[in-house]
Enzyme design. Structure first.
Site, PDB file in Angstrom:
ATOM      1  N   HIS A  27     -60.649  23.163  41.190  1.00 44.21           N
ATOM      2  CA  HIS A  27     -60.080  22.410  42.316  1.00 44.21           C
ATOM      3  C   HIS A  27     -60.193  20.902  42.120  1.00 44.21           C
ATOM      4  O   HIS A  27     -59.491  20.134  42.791  1.00 44.21           O
ATOM      5  CB  HIS A  27     -60.779  22.777  43.627  1.00 44.21           C
TER       6      HIS A  27
ATOM      7  N   HIS B 272     -58.414  31.495  44.557  1.00 41.97           N
ATOM      8  CA  HIS B 272     -57.831  30.257  45.062  1.00 41.97           C
ATOM      9  C   HIS B 272     -57.025  29.569  43.960  1.00 41.97           C
ATOM     10  O   HIS B 272     -57.377  29.637  42.785  1.00 41.97           O
ATOM     11  CB  HIS B 272     -58.923  29.306  45.554  1.00 41.97           C
TER      12      HIS B 272
ATOM     13  N   ASP C 244     -63.840  35.613  42.884  1.00 44.19           N
ATOM     14  CA  ASP C 244     -63.772  35.766  44.331  1.00 44.19           C
ATOM     15  C   ASP C 244     -62.590  36.613  44.770  1.00 44.19           C
ATOM     16  O   ASP C 244     -62.370  36.793  45.974  1.00 44.19           O
ATOM     17  CB  ASP C 244     -63.754  34.405  45.034  1.00 44.19           C
TER      18      ASP C 244
END
Length: 723
Positions: free
Chosen positions: A170, A212, A303
């Site tokens: 990120h 993500h 995740d």
């Protein structure tokens, strides 16, 4: 072997005798054959980075400790070469990050910054914390991925796994975010293609399977064809973290990099092995064959694994092992996997173990995956192939009709509008009156991200006890198209296939029971006994049917009243709960000229989901939350969110009403698109029934907000005014 094999350099023996040279060379080759071909990098110093204000923060040092403990329990370190971490040099980090950002991360843990100043700086970022160990851990994480990548590129090892934290994907050029400080994989990839030409690594494939989107990595190689970035992630039409349109399938790169950025954005949670493997077979593998990378770097976030509290997906260790095995067919098996996310310690450790075992043994772990992909998965795959077909001819071919029909044809949650609560009207009229909302990936524009996150991911409280709890196979019943997968390589722990409905302790309920919010009621739930029907079950006078209540029947921790700048009105002509008459709604848009009373109940996010489910006539026996942590993050920044899984539901729009005592105030109402239909008469507006109105009056009077006469006038005035 009885001891860990530490890396050491070999000594070259010279001799004038050709036969001796030949013997030495043969001995050297024999030693190389016996030498482990997989490197592991783990360093306890990276555990010094921890949240100083929240010991339950999901990005915890225990993540990498749990992985290492699992690998040790299986004797994996004895089969690998163990490498120590090295700090990255600023000049290499500067290949992808600005000097200002580097200076901040280098100095944030120094004595120049006390804890108050660190916290203040961290609060300016999205989901970031700092402590005395953050700088060292960030430099070690980036340096470790550089170290293993260079060693694999040189041919010292066939593959390597870097068990590092903090994660990186990120982190953007000038900003830390999403638990990430430096973009570890991007630093290593950039170094290989720009600073190490002698190693011959001219094309790198980065595979990001974290749940993500890897927004930072995408931006760093947006125009660079030497790095093909592939990300498969939850997108949820732009509402899933990190939100916005960066993770859309239409983001394909720019200039020379056009076509070298591939996003596969899931429309919802619960995607599992079958969904991911379908993407491998019909998007990633055909492109990888055409691209022919010299090396593969995996942003290994776990995740999306079963039971992860932030991901909501269901990839099993077996699924990860198959994904890894398919990638080993490229780049002569030169693969580096660097840890990214993954917050259920048991699933995280088992999934990393499965990947390492594939790298060692060359075959997936024992297991099976019999479930079909979701119908939405094929829709996403087709959209991605169409978007990229001009860049990759292999994606031009039509998918066989047979595989498109082998799918789970329903979304994970389907509302049953036949017997709703306050929200159930003549649903045939609803469906006929409203234009059908665009469904699927192609017809929906991503939500626009805004700044200043009020409740970022880092605020979530994760129940530590939930990490080590087993999935109890008695908690679910297999349905058609589902299966229980048992992997001998994962301690025979039962593993759920992608579409099973589970109310297991390690899934969402155990996590969301620890997160508190305010539920603001403006209708019949203003009367406490009526609201408790949604918590404890049952019904009150005037209701035509009882309710099952929440799985968590704990009473609200606190109750208070508030006035909000929203218009109260009454609509629908009949409900199964109250009979003839309208029920309460708030106009989805606020107005300073309007005032409405709300009674606020401090409940858990789990209970709020159960209230939302009952308002929209869904059973509480669901595998994943209707309103999850990413939706909570999104709504606090964007003021409202329409839940796609409730398309057509009367109360499918969650509204954010502000903060109280540090907690968000949430309520639910109709979508904004319904307002024009109310105004035109396509949908009915009607005063409430006598029983329903009495319930509102009781709530206002017993709550000591209005006298009985004032309450009656308040309700009557709201009912007769036009929108």
């Amino acid at each position: 072997m009885t001891s860990l094999q530490r890396d050491s350099s070999s000594t070259v023996i010279s001799s004038p005798v050709p036969l001796l040279l030949l013997a030495v060379e043969m001995d050297h080759q024999e030693k190389n054959l016996r030498r482990p071909h997989v490197a592991l990098l783990y360093d306890e110093r990276m555990c010094s980075h921890a949240n100083p204000n929240d010991e339950d923060h999901p990005e915890t040092p225990e993540r990498i400790r749990a992985i290492w403990k699992k690998l040790e329990s299986r004797g994996i370190p004895q089969r690998c070469v163990i490498l120590g971490a090295k700090e990255a040099e600023d000049r290499y980090i500067a290949l992808v990050h600005t000097q200002k950002h580097i200076n901040l991360i280098r100095n944030i843990s120094s004595k120049d910054f006390d804890s108050w100043r660190r916290n203040r700086i961290a609060s300016k970022f999205n989901s970031i914390y700092f402590n005395e160990g953050s700088s060292e851990a960030a430099y070690l994480a980036a340096g470790s991925v550089i170290e293993v990548s260079e060693r694999v590129a040189k041919g010292e090892f066939r593959s390597a796994v870097a068990i590092v934290r903090p994660p990186g994907h990120h982190a953007e050029p000038d900003e830390a975010m999403g638990f990430c400080l430096f973009n570890n994989v991007a630093v290593a990839a950039n170094l290989l293609v720009n600073e190490r030409p002698e190693l011959g690594i001219r094309k790198i494939l980065i595979v990001d399977w974290d749940v993500h989107h890897g927004n930072g990595t995408q931006k760093m190689f947006w125009k660079d064809p030497r790095v093909l970035f592939f990300s498969v992630h939850r997108f949820d039409f732009g509402s899933f973290y990190p939100s916005g349109d960066d993770g859309s399938h239409t983001m394909v790169g720019e200039g020379l990099g056009a076509g070298y950025n591939i996003n596969v954005p899931w429309e919802h949670g619960q995607c599992g092995d079958a969904d991911y493997l379908a993407v491998w077979d019909h998007v990633l593998i055909p492109v990888a064959k055409a691209y022919n990378p010299d090396m593969i770097l995996i942003s290994g976030g776990f995740d999306a694994a079963i039971g992860d509290p932030l991901g909501g997906c269901r990839v099993s260790p077996y699924g990860y092992s198959v994904m890894m095995k398919k990638l080993m067919e490229f780049a002569r098996g030169r693969i580096v996997m660097a840890l990214e996310g993954g917050y259920n310690l048991m699933s995280l450790a088992n999934s990393v173990l499965a990947c390492v075992e594939v790298l060692l043994d060359g075959k997936p772990i024992v297991g099976s995956s019999e479930a079909y992909p979701f119908e939405s998965t094929w829709r996403v795959i087709q959209a991605v192939r169409q978007e990229l077909s001009s860049f990759w001819p292999a994606l031009n071919e039509e998918l066989p009709e047979k595989i498109l029909t082998n799918c789970i044809k329903t979304r994970p949650l389907e509302p049953n509008l036949s017997s709703a609560s306050d929200s159930d009207a003549e649903n045939d009229r609803l469906s006929n009156a409203l234009s059908e909302s665009p469904g699927g990936l192609c017809g929906t524009s991503p939500a626009e991200a805004v700044e200043d996150v009020i409740l970022p991911l880092s605020k979530l409280k994760v129940d530590e006890d939930s990490h080590e709890k087993e999935i109890d196979s008695n908690h679910f019943t297999p349905d058609e198209g589902t299966s229980l997968v048992s992997s001998e390589e994962c301690d025979n722990e039962p593993v759920l296939s992608p579409v099973q409905s589970v109310d297991g302790p390690i899934l969402w309920r155990s996590v969301y029971s620890k997160i508190s919010i305010w539920y603001g009621s403006y209708g019949s739930n203003m009367w406490k006994p009526r609201f408790l029907c949604y918590i404890e079950g049952g019904r009150v006078e005037g209701m035509k049917k009882p309710y099952s209540g929440s799985k968590d029947k704990s009473l609200p921790k606190e109750i208070m009243w508030k006035m909000v700048s929203y218009r109260l009105f009454f609509a629908q002509s009949h409900t199964h709960t109250w009979g003839a008459g309208g029920v309460a709604f708030l106009h989805p848009e606020s107005s300073s000229d309007e005032k409405a009373y709300i009674r606020m109940y401090k409940i858990t996010l789990e209970q709020f989901n159960d209230v939302l489910l009952q308002e929209n006539s869904l059973t509480s026996d669901v595998a994943s939350p209707l309103f999850d942590s990413s939706a909570l993050d999104f709504v606090t920044r964007n003021k409202s969110t329409h839940l796609e899984a409730l398309k057509g539901g009367w109360y499918s729009n969650v509204i954010y009403l502000g903060m109280e005592h540090g907690l968000p105030i949430l309520t639910m109402t109709c979508p904004l698109s319904y307002i024009d239909n109310f105004k035109s008469g396509k949908l009915p507006m009607q005063p409430p029934s006598e029983d329903y109105a009495k319930t509102l009056v009781k709530g206002l009077v017993e709550g000591k907000q209005l006298s009985e006469e004032e309450a009656v006038n308040y309700i009557h005035g709201s009912a007769v005014r036009q929108i």
